[in-house]
Write an enzyme that holds these catalytic residues in place. Structure first.
Site, PDB file in Angstrom:
ATOM      1  CG  HIS A 178      -0.208   0.192   2.562  1.00  0.00           C
ATOM      2  ND1 HIS A 178       0.148  -0.773   3.440  1.00  0.00           N
ATOM      3  CD2 HIS A 178       0.001   1.312   3.209  1.00  0.00           C
ATOM      4  CE1 HIS A 178       0.570  -0.071   4.641  1.00  0.00           C
ATOM      5  NE2 HIS A 178       0.413   1.174   4.298  1.00  0.00           N
ATOM      6  CG  ASP A 200      -0.184  -3.943   2.680  1.00  0.00           C
ATOM      7  OD1 ASP A 200       0.087  -3.425   1.532  1.00  0.00           O
ATOM      8  OD2 ASP A 200      -0.261  -3.294   3.731  1.00  0.00           O
ATOM      9  CB  SER A 235       3.354   1.691   6.127  1.00  0.00           C
ATOM     10  OG  SER A 235       2.017   1.943   6.740  1.00  0.00           O
TER      11      SER A 235
END
Length: 424
Positions: free
Chosen positions: A155, A201, A276
């Site tokens: 992402h 992911d 992230s």
């Protein structure tokens, strides 16, 4: 026993008079031929003077003085519990903050060169204008090889992986440019996408640079609740930031905003937007997870989540080798039948399991004889209640392996053998 006041402390002094138990002779009674001075006053004064000399001499010898004062402390502690605390000793017995600090410093120095900042540029179009504009987003990554391969979240680099990336008013295109910033290096290196996997992911990108410091990967299967950990990344664009905390829980089943469910490590280490793709590391400076999610909202604090590093190894290996993840697949879509579903449909012949809704043409499911309406209740002899449980068992197999499915078809149980193929 005599007590004398010395520097506001009472010092206990043992009589130095020696007595022989074997040769002890009781004193004879003397006739009262002497006066008061001879029988009372002179002995009393002599005792005072003698005791003063003894204490003075002992106090002059440091080791003796320490022994005397120490014995007094021990003696008085038995009388008054509140006086038994030696605060100097208590401080020595506490956990040293300097050692914790030293651990954090050592871990940061080891891992920081292996963590990168990632900047992504997207093209954005709106319904109000035919022209497009450029938007940027930032994240983090972990160097996994000295020749430039970097592991991050899907992402971070893929706009399509987030349901919030577009709306009815605007749409976000694919990334037009990805740049990487290294630790203590002002140069921005352009990166290319090697492979992405939306199911886990995860993604791998690469920069054209050698002699990089690859992160040391740990064993996430040995991580324990309560273990010290550090998150390193690029929160809010603040590159090379570290935060510390503990492992709060293991094997947390978390569903993100896109409806994907992950099994993650929970931590109270501060994780913010931009973290992230960064690393969650242990006290040995080994990466134990890839920071990927955080819980947010009013009253929510200290709920961050990381993908266990062990579950990433086969993924990034496939991404580097094949530019995709090779997975076995059965070839059907399904949904979960729960006790609630059964109660809501009392006339249907339903049982708890994975309900087959559709079957793909020429798939392993079709070849094995699976039909729409079948309910899968076991896989390889293990009871299953959900599609996720079926996928967990399936994903333990390799392409070409066979898996045995026990189905319920109109109230009758039947076994089917499925030969797993590569997922298209």
């Amino acid at each position: 026993l005599l007590y004398m006041e010395n520097n506001n402390d009472f010092v206990e002094v043992n009589s130095t008079e020696k007595k022989s138990n074997n040769n002890f002779t009781a004193p004879k009674k003397e006739k009262k031929t002497s006066g008061f001075a001879k029988t009372v006053f002179v002995p009393f004064v002599s005792g005072i003077v003698g005791a003063s000399l003894v204490v003075g001499l002992c106090a002059g010898v440091p080791s003796v003085k320490k022994a005397l004062i120490g014995s007094t402390s021990q003696s008085s502690s038995t009388q008054d519990p509140s006086s038994s605390i030696n605060y100097n000793d208590v401080n020595l017995n506490l956990v040293s903050l300097s050692s914790i600090s030293d651990t954090g410093v050592a871990v940061a120095q080891k891992v920081l060169p292996s963590i990168v900042g990632i900047k992504v540029e997207y093209s954005v179009s709106t319904i109000f204008s035919r022209s497009t504009s450029t938007a940027t987003a930032e994240g983090s990554g972990v160097i996994i090889s000295t020749d430039g391969y970097i592991l991050t979240n899907n992402h971070v680099i893929s706009s399509s992986s987030s349901s919030s990336s577009s709306s009815s008013y605007y749409s976000v295109g694919e990334a037009s440019k990805i740049t990487v910033s290294l630790y203590n290096d002002d140069t921005e290196y352009e990166a290319k996408v090697i492979g992405t996997d939306s199911q886990t992911d995860l993604a791998v990108i690469k920069i054209n640079k050698s002699d990089l410091t690859a992160a040391e990967l740990g064993n996430s299967d040995t991580v324990q609740v309560g273990e010290w950990c550090m998150a390193i990344g690029n929160p809010l664009g603040m590159q090379s930031s570290v935060t510390t905390g503990t492992v709060s829980a293991l094997n947390r089943s978390i569903t993100d905003s896109d409806g994907k469910t992950y099994t993650l490590i929970q931590t109270d280490t501060a994780i913010n937007e931009g973290n992230s793709g960064g690393a969650l590391v242990n006290s040995n400076g080994q990466v134990i997870g890839i920071n990927t999610l955080k819980a947010s909202g009013t009253g929510v604090e200290g709920l961050g989540f990381a993908i266990p590093i062990n579950s990433t190894k086969s993924i990034y290996s496939d991404l580097i080798q094949y530019n995709k993840v090779k997975r076995p697949y059965i070839g059907f879509t399904g949904s979960n039948i729960t006790e609630t579903t059964i109660k809501q449909n009392p006339t249907a012949k339903l049982v708890v399991g994975a309900y087959v809704r559709s079957i793909e043409d020429y798939s392993p499911a079709e070849k094995a004889g699976l039909k729409v309406g079948d309910i899968i209740i076991k896989a390889d002899g293990q009871k299953i209640k959900t599609m996720n449980e079926l996928n967990e068992i399936k994903n333990k197999h390799k392409i070409g392996d066979t898996i045995t499915l026990t189905i319920n078809r109109d109230g009758t149980e039947k076994e089917l053998t499925v030969t797993l193929a590569e997922q298209p």
